[in-house]
Design a protein around this motif. Structure first.
Motif, PDB file in Angstrom:
ATOM      1  N   SER A 157       0.831  -1.195   0.000  1.00 29.75           N
ATOM      2  CA  SER A 157       0.000   0.000   0.000  1.00 29.75           C
ATOM      3  C   SER A 157       0.870   1.251   0.000  1.00 29.75           C
ATOM      4  CB  SER A 157      -0.879  -0.015   1.257  1.00 29.75           C
ATOM      5  OG  SER A 157      -1.743   1.084   1.253  1.00 29.75           O
ATOM      6  N   CYS A 158       0.434   2.249  -0.753  1.00 39.53           N
ATOM      7  CA  CYS A 158       1.085   3.551  -0.761  1.00 39.53           C
ATOM      8  C   CYS A 158      -0.012   4.609  -0.896  1.00 39.53           C
ATOM      9  CB  CYS A 158       2.115   3.650  -1.884  1.00 39.53           C
ATOM     10  SG  CYS A 158       1.417   3.637  -3.546  1.00 39.53           S
ATOM     11  N   ASP A 159       0.374   5.868  -0.887  1.00 43.15           N
ATOM     12  CA  ASP A 159      -0.617   6.947  -0.973  1.00 43.15           C
ATOM     13  C   ASP A 159      -1.454   6.878  -2.244  1.00 43.15           C
ATOM     14  OD1 ASP A 159       0.181   7.954   1.448  1.00 43.15           O
ATOM     15  OD2 ASP A 159       1.484   9.494   0.598  1.00 43.15           O
ATOM     16  N   MET A 160      -0.922   6.276  -3.290  1.00 46.28           N
ATOM     17  CA  MET A 160      -1.609   6.237  -4.580  1.00 46.28           C
ATOM     18  C   MET A 160      -2.547   5.050  -4.735  1.00 46.28           C
ATOM     19  SD  MET A 160       1.655   7.363  -6.821  1.00 46.28           S
ATOM     20  CE  MET A 160       2.864   6.824  -5.622  1.00 46.28           C
ATOM     21  N   GLY A 161      -2.422   4.062  -3.849  1.00 47.36           N
ATOM     22  CA  GLY A 161      -3.273   2.889  -3.977  1.00 47.36           C
ATOM     23  C   GLY A 161      -2.639   1.650  -3.384  1.00 47.36           C
ATOM     24  N   GLU A 162      -3.009   0.507  -3.929  1.00 46.67           N
ATOM     25  CA  GLU A 162      -2.535  -0.770  -3.406  1.00 46.67           C
ATOM     26  C   GLU A 162      -2.279  -1.749  -4.547  1.00 46.67           C
ATOM     27  OE1 GLU A 162      -4.827  -4.314  -1.354  1.00 46.67           O
ATOM     28  OE2 GLU A 162      -4.491  -2.706   0.102  1.00 46.67           O
ATOM     29  N   ILE A 163      -1.297  -2.614  -4.332  1.00 47.43           N
ATOM     30  CA  ILE A 163      -1.032  -3.720  -5.254  1.00 47.43           C
ATOM     31  C   ILE A 163      -1.323  -4.992  -4.472  1.00 47.43           C
ATOM     32  CG2 ILE A 163       0.689  -4.934  -6.634  1.00 47.43           C
ATOM     33  CD1 ILE A 163       2.165  -2.232  -6.868  1.00 47.43           C
ATOM     34  N   ASP A 164      -2.197  -5.821  -5.016  1.00 46.79           N
ATOM     35  CA  ASP A 164      -2.626  -7.013  -4.291  1.00 46.79           C
ATOM     36  C   ASP A 164      -1.487  -7.997  -4.076  1.00 46.79           C
ATOM     37  OD1 ASP A 164      -5.290  -6.110  -4.065  1.00 46.79           O
ATOM     38  OD2 ASP A 164      -5.737  -6.857  -6.080  1.00 46.79           O
ATOM     39  N   LEU A 165      -0.767  -8.327  -5.138  1.00 50.24           N
ATOM     40  CA  LEU A 165       0.343  -9.280  -5.035  1.00 50.24           C
ATOM     41  C   LEU A 165       1.532  -8.767  -5.833  1.00 50.24           C
ATOM     42  CD1 LEU A 165      -1.553 -12.642  -5.689  1.00 50.24           C
ATOM     43  CD2 LEU A 165      -0.692 -11.832  -3.486  1.00 50.24           C
ATOM     44  N   ILE A 166       2.705  -8.912  -5.255  1.00 42.35           N
ATOM     45  CA  ILE A 166       3.949  -8.640  -5.979  1.00 42.35           C
ATOM     46  C   ILE A 166       4.696  -9.958  -6.045  1.00 42.35           C
ATOM     47  CG2 ILE A 166       6.110  -7.354  -6.043  1.00 42.35           C
ATOM     48  CD1 ILE A 166       4.661  -5.146  -4.416  1.00 42.35           C
ATOM     49  N   MET A 167       5.017 -10.367  -7.267  1.00 40.45           N
ATOM     50  CA  MET A 167       5.637 -11.664  -7.508  1.00 40.45           C
ATOM     51  C   MET A 167       6.898 -11.456  -8.354  1.00 40.45           C
ATOM     52  SD  MET A 167       3.140 -13.616  -6.143  1.00 40.45           S
ATOM     53  CE  MET A 167       3.393 -15.302  -6.683  1.00 40.45           C
ATOM     54  N   ARG A 168       7.732 -12.484  -8.409  1.00 39.80           N
ATOM     55  CA  ARG A 168       8.889 -12.505  -9.314  1.00 39.80           C
ATOM     56  C   ARG A 168       8.797 -13.743 -10.183  1.00 39.80           C
ATOM     57  NH1 ARG A 168      13.935  -9.811  -8.427  1.00 39.80           N
ATOM     58  NH2 ARG A 168      14.411 -10.782 -10.410  1.00 39.80           N
ATOM     59  N   GLU A 169       9.119 -13.556 -11.451  1.00 39.33           N
ATOM     60  CA  GLU A 169       9.228 -14.676 -12.377  1.00 39.33           C
ATOM     61  C   GLU A 169      10.555 -14.495 -13.093  1.00 39.33           C
ATOM     62  OE1 GLU A 169       6.371 -16.988 -15.452  1.00 39.33           O
ATOM     63  OE2 GLU A 169       6.514 -14.821 -15.746  1.00 39.33           O
ATOM     64  N   ALA A 170      11.559 -15.239 -12.636  1.00 38.58           N
ATOM     65  CA  ALA A 170      12.932 -15.105 -13.157  1.00 38.58           C
ATOM     66  C   ALA A 170      13.373 -13.643 -13.019  1.00 38.58           C
ATOM     67  CB  ALA A 170      13.013 -15.626 -14.576  1.00 38.58           C
ATOM     68  N   ASP A 171      13.624 -12.963 -14.126  1.00 42.94           N
ATOM     69  CA  ASP A 171      14.104 -11.581 -14.060  1.00 42.94           C
ATOM     70  C   ASP A 171      12.992 -10.553 -14.225  1.00 42.94           C
ATOM     71  OD1 ASP A 171      13.547 -12.006 -16.713  1.00 42.94           O
ATOM     72  OD2 ASP A 171      15.405 -11.145 -17.469  1.00 42.94           O
ATOM     73  N   THR A 172      11.751 -10.965 -14.017  1.00 45.16           N
ATOM     74  CA  THR A 172      10.604 -10.086 -14.225  1.00 45.16           C
ATOM     75  C   THR A 172       9.859  -9.850 -12.915  1.00 45.16           C
ATOM     76  OG1 THR A 172      10.330 -10.931 -16.476  1.00 45.16           O
ATOM     77  CG2 THR A 172       8.452  -9.785 -15.517  1.00 45.16           C
ATOM     78  N   TRP A 173       9.614  -8.583 -12.603  1.00 46.06           N
ATOM     79  CA  TRP A 173       8.725  -8.219 -11.500  1.00 46.06           C
ATOM     80  C   TRP A 173       7.306  -8.289 -12.035  1.00 46.06           C
ATOM     81  CZ3 TRP A 173      10.122  -7.852  -6.639  1.00 46.06           C
ATOM     82  CH2 TRP A 173      11.464  -7.619  -6.342  1.00 46.06           C
ATOM     83  N   VAL A 174       6.442  -8.977 -11.304  1.00 47.28           N
ATOM     84  CA  VAL A 174       5.055  -9.135 -11.731  1.00 47.28           C
ATOM     85  C   VAL A 174       4.153  -8.513 -10.657  1.00 47.28           C
ATOM     86  CG1 VAL A 174       3.264 -10.751 -12.449  1.00 47.28           C
ATOM     87  CG2 VAL A 174       5.681 -11.279 -12.913  1.00 47.28           C
ATOM     88  N   PHE A 175       3.425  -7.479 -11.056  1.00 47.49           N
ATOM     89  CA  PHE A 175       2.500  -6.788 -10.166  1.00 47.49           C
ATOM     90  C   PHE A 175       1.094  -7.253 -10.539  1.00 47.49           C
ATOM     91  CE2 PHE A 175       6.308  -4.283 -10.617  1.00 47.49           C
ATOM     92  CZ  PHE A 175       6.649  -4.033  -9.290  1.00 47.49           C
TER      93      PHE A 175
END
Length: 116
Positions: free
Chosen positions: A31-49
């Motif tokens: 959570s931040c002032d702008m909103g929320e991200i439900d899940l933050i994941m990693r797939e190898a070298d990729t950030w997945v929001f």
């Protein structure tokens, strides 16, 4: 079942689905002032929001149709802030924004990669 329960169950289902497909869980409900991200994941070298949309049924509208352009923009801004706050913005090679749509009545989960 309350809306909060549906949301919590949906996020757990989405996380399990993504982990079964080889993604690593990093954080939930960032959570931040702008909103929320439900899940933050990693797939190898990729950030997945991941935005998780859970509903008990689809009587009013498709779960995916309920995601707005403004919501996508807020998630993008939150993702940028997450990377900056964690000193990760220099180390990323790729980012992706996915949606997992869950309809509880039908026991369905739809994973849309690179949704926005």
């Amino acid at each position: 079942m309350s809306r909060k329960d549906i949301g919590n169950d949906g996020e757990a289902i989405a996380r399990a689905l993504l982990e079964r497909h080889g993604l690593d869980h990093v954080e939930s409900n960032y959570s931040c002032d702008m909103g929320e991200i439900d899940l933050i994941m990693r797939e190898a070298d990729t950030w997945v929001f991941v935005e998780v949309k859970s509903r008990s049924n689809e009587h009013f509208a498709s779960v995916v149709e309920q995601i707005t352009a403004a919501q996508c923009q807020r998630i993008r801004r939150c993702a940028q802030l997450f990377l900056i706050q964690n000193n990760l913005n220099e180390h990323i090679t790729r980012m992706r924004f996915d949606v997992v749509a869950i309809v509880m009545d039908y026991d369905q989960a739809q994973w849309l990669q690179d949704a926005f």
